[in-house]
Design an enzyme around this catalytic site. Structure first.
Site, PDB file in Angstrom:
ATOM      1  N   GLU A 173     -11.605 -34.038  26.607  1.00 26.86           N
ATOM      2  CA  GLU A 173     -10.528 -33.076  26.840  1.00 26.86           C
ATOM      3  C   GLU A 173     -11.106 -31.664  26.707  1.00 26.86           C
ATOM      4  OE1 GLU A 173      -5.791 -32.612  25.828  1.00 26.86           O
ATOM      5  OE2 GLU A 173      -7.006 -34.036  24.720  1.00 26.86           O
TER       6      GLU A 173
ATOM      7  N   GLU B 172      -5.224 -33.679  14.351  1.00 24.74           N
ATOM      8  CA  GLU B 172      -4.250 -33.535  15.430  1.00 24.74           C
ATOM      9  C   GLU B 172      -2.878 -34.061  15.026  1.00 24.74           C
ATOM     10  OE1 GLU B 172      -3.917 -34.633  20.193  1.00 24.74           O
ATOM     11  OE2 GLU B 172      -5.373 -35.681  18.926  1.00 24.74           O
TER      12      GLU B 172
END
Length: 853
Positions: free
Chosen positions: A454, A718
């Protein structure tokens, strides 16, 4: 008195500065008086005056805009500043200590875009380019200008040019690319010279640029290089060596591939290149702009030694550096048999059996493969890739000693401006986790995470963390560069959720509330911290268009529904999409009213103020009962309503009650996600609930900020449940252990615990006037915060002396002032209501009858 820290466009003595009207700033020290007037003089090296501002009646020492003669390309200018103080002192710098040197300044490049196609699509060998040239005299001055669609590193006569990595950086390659300039005089000599450049895929044509669900590259199929070397010789001649088809190339060097997601394959047996040939081609890119580098370069900023080396069950070595970082390994290898293959995998966590956890990397291999050459010592580090890791898994070696491997910490090399510490070691570690999370995710762009497939510039993460980021580090150039790309990626009037964006957007609804709003929130943060109105001026029309897109999407109802990501990764309560979008729509409209007034656009401000009233009324009709109660009773819903001031005037009590009761019924735990969490503590504090805010902050059980710290986290996770003792690792499809969004909590340390708050009015922003309003709590023995503002260092440190008395140390920079606000019930002999303290240091004894320790 002294003037210091002179900056041009936020940089000290920049090379290749191409702003036609650069802004100057300086700081003062040595005087308690305030500046009453200033003067700036800009000259060429021959003494020609380009601009003399004359004495201007102004107390500001920042954002001073050049308005002299037109600046010429490739020219050095010197500048000095003068000040008059209110006490009558006048000081003008006699030495030209500050300079800036222009780059192309809009003039044309002579060098062509060149390439040397090798391999199919990505995962190709790194290209090498070479140009030999002869200089017939000694070198007086030399500037090497380089750019690439891809990544480059250059050598002159075998010596690396500069210490930057990952140049020229990631931009919206559809519209613009950056270039860098290097002082190359000391690397050149009379006679034959060689310029050699390596060119890798990078963000332009590596796997990170492959379009989703296709095998096509969004930007282009192969990397390209552009170069110009400008040389001034002792005999008076000037020469320019340009990239063109006369250069030689080769694809047979040691780096067989180097990819941001996949890693690097290095065969040391191929370091000596022998098959140089004339296969260089040129390619036109007429629409792409060549921009100077406004942000900070990426560099190695620290080398970490291993903290522990063990051996796993399968015989691999596990190297633990004790800190989750972004960077790469540095190997110092002893002589090895030729052809020895060393494989290095990178991970943030270990499995229960001590093996490396890599499932969360998804398709990213994130590995280094190194092949040794003949038996001799060798030093090696990956060149065109980076990894997110705390642990290395190394195979292929029979022994590893601590001196053989270390970790290079790599990120945008920003000036640190903020510090915090307290008597609570868990809070200190939490602050350090936010600090390391920023280092790990500020690699040319503000990424969401540095490890998996990502590593994108998600705009929600960016706007959420910007207030904390700009306390920790000096960020105006970094964010200015990113905002160029956020605005360049607008295709249908709205800001995208990612910038730079590999895909050219085709869907006019491809925006998202809380994400796209970074287009207003980040420039606003730069105004608050640095007094920067230029970005507000430059992007005001885009902000207005974004609001108009939402008005159109409401179909006349003023209610909008486009919060595709919701309150991302909230604990257990989803947030109504229409509620969230409409709340942000209202909040951004109200913010734009303030922006318009700062810019002197009163008519537009009045129009948008009326628009805010319409949105607020629609919001209340839909989400607020006639009896005065918020209909959606979640923490994040209450926070958005309170934060954006969407409730009827003086009617916050019921909504605040909803918020506090939900927190209490969860045994003092949060339930918020990416958008709600950053608002939580600050909103509670603003509403007079400091005790509850501190209880939440210092909560140790799941879900909470300190839960991950207790589990040994060294960066922010996260998810609240990225790992739990009961369930182990969270969902591997989305489980980063270096995701800085929740690290936004560190703003509370600066703004509330230490009370350092910057004003938000023109002429007072940037630290010209600050508010000092700390939270004195018995939960801490002491707390200390420092922030280097545009005017100088601000310090707020308090410490308990006995059960109802503490000492508060304050430092206010020269040419600044502070409004000091004590919490209710606290008194100090020197402080009355709304006391304004001038610059200086103060040691206050503060007592509190109602706040016994």
């Amino acid at each position: 008195m002294e003037l210091y820290d002179l900056k041009t466009e936020y940089k000290c003595d920049p090379l290749g500065m191409d702003a036609p009207h650069p802004r100057f700033s300086y700081k003062l020290r040595g005087s308690a008086a305030e500046q009453s007037a200033r003067r700036i003089i800009v000259q060429q090296s021959d003494g020609t005056v380009m601009w003399d501002s004359g004495w201007q009646q102004s107390a500001e020492s920042i954002q001073i805009v050049y308005s002299g003669k037109k600046l010429q390309p490739h020219t050095r200018y010197f500048w000095r500043a003068g000040v008059r103080m209110e006490d009558g002192c006048e000081f003008l710098q006699e030495k030209a200590e500050a300079f800036f040197e222009t780059g192309f300044a809009g003039s044309a490049w002579q060098g062509a875009w060149i390439g040397a196609y090798a391999g199919e699509k990505n995962m190709r060998p790194v290209d090498h380019f070479r140009k030999k040239f002869t200089l017939k005299s000694d070198v007086i001055k030399a500037r090497l200008f380089l750019s690439a669609l891809g990544l480059y590193e250059a050598e002159l006569n075998g010596v690396k040019v500069g210490n930057e990595l990952f140049a020229p950086g990631w931009t919206d390659y559809y519209s613009r690319v950056q270039y860098q300039v290097y002082d190359a005089a000391e690397l050149l000599h009379s006679g034959e010279n060689t310029l050699q450049i390596q060119l890798a895929d990078g963000w332009y044509s590596g796997t990170i640029a492959v379009l989703v669900n296709t095998e096509d590259h969004g930007y282009g199929p192969h990397p390209l290089l552009r170069a110009e070397l400008h040389v001034e010789l002792a005999d008076g001649r000037k020469e320019i060596i340009c990239s063109d088809t006369s250069w030689e190339c080769s694809g047979s060097g040691a780096i067989r591939y180097s990819d941001i997601y996949m890693g690097e394959y290095y065969d040391a047996r191929l370091e000596e290149i022998s098959d140089w040939h004339n296969g260089v081609f040129t390619e036109e890119h007429p629409e792409i702009a060549m921009d100077w580098q406004e942000g900070a370069p990426v560099r190695v900023t620290e080398i970490l030694p291993p903290q522990k080396i063990t051996r796993s069950r399968n015989g691999c070595f596990i190297v633990d550096f004790g800190q989750n970082i972004t960077g790469s390994e540095l190997l110092k290898l002893p002589p090895l048999p030729e052809g020895t293959q060393i494989r290095i995998r990178h991970g943030e966590m270990l499995q229960a059996d001590g093996s490396l956890y890599v499932e969360n990397l998804r398709s990213a291999k994130a590995e280094t493969i190194y092949i040794s050459k003949r038996e001799q010592p060798h030093t090696y580090a990956p060149r065109f890739t980076f990894y997110g890791f705390r642990y290395l898994e190394i195979t292929g070696l029979t022994e590893i000693t601590p001196d053989m491997v270390s970790a290079r910490v790599i990120h945008s090399d920003l000036e640190r401006t903020g510090y915090f510490e307290s008597s609570d070691e868990l809070l200190n570690r939490l602050y350090q986790n936010a600090f390391w999370g920023q280092r790990g995710n500020f690699l040319d762009i503000p990424t969401d995470c540095p490890q998996r497939d990502e590593r994108q510039g998600w705009s929600a993460d960016t706007q959420i963390f910007a207030p904390t980021a700009s306390f920790n580090y000096f960020t105006p150039g970094f964010y200015t560069k990113w905002l160029r790309d956020l605005n360049a990626c607008r295709y249908f009037g709205a800001f995208p959720e990612i910038a730079p964006y590999v895909c050219k957007l085709k869907d006019p609804a491809h925006w998202a509330s809380g994400w796209s709003d970074a287009g207003l929130l980040v420039p606003w943060e730069l105004f608050k911290k640095y007094g920067d109105t230029r970005l507000l001026e430059e992007y005001a029309a885009n902000m207005a268009e974004y609001l108009d897109v939402q008005e159109k999407a409401s179909n006349g109802t003023w209610l909008v529904k486009n919060a595709r990501y919701g309150d991302w990764l909230g604990h257990d309560v989803p947030l109504d999409e229409e509620f969230l979008t409409t709340a942000y729509f209202a909040g951004m409209t109200r913010l734009f009213v303030r922006i318009c007034r700062i810019l002197g656009q009163e008519e537009e401000a009045m129009r948008r103020e009326e628009m805010f009233g319409q949105i607020k009324a629609a919001f209340l009709r839909k989400f607020y009962s006639p009896s005065g109660e918020l209909l959606i009773k979640t923490q994040s819903a209450a926070l958005l309503a309170l934060h954006f001031e969407l409730l009827p005037e003086n009617d916050n009590g019921q909504t605040l009650h909803i918020l506090t009761e939900d927190i209490r019924k969860r045994d003092t735990h949060l339930s918020t996600g990416f958008l709600g969490t950053p608002l939580l503590l600050g909103t509670l504090s603003r509403c007079g609930k400091n005790d509850l805010a501190l209880e939440l902050l210092m909560q140790k059980t799941y879900p909470s900020w300190l839960y991950s710290v207790i589990q040994g986290a060294t960066t922010f996770w996260e998810r609240w449940d990225s790992w739990t003792a009961e369930k182990g690792f969270g969902d591997v499809t989305m489980n980063s252990f270096n995701h800085y969004a929740y690290g936004a909590v560190a703003e509370f340390f600066y703004r509330n615990i230490c009370g350092i708050q910057l004003m938000e009015e023109q002429g007072l922003a940037g630290g010209k006037q600050i508010t000092l309003s700390p939270v004195f709590t018995a939960k801490l023995q002491f707390a200390a915060g420092e922030y280097e503002s545009m005017y100088g260092r601000i310090i707020s440190r308090w410490e308990w002396k006995n059960s109802n008395e503490l000492q508060w140390h304050i430092a206010i920079p020269c040419n600044s002032s502070a409004r000091v606000e004590l919490p209710a019930g606290w008194i100090a002999a020197e402080i009355s209501e709304n006391t304004i303290l001038p610059s200086g240091e103060y040691h206050l004894i503060v007592t509190g009858k109602e706040h016994l320790k």
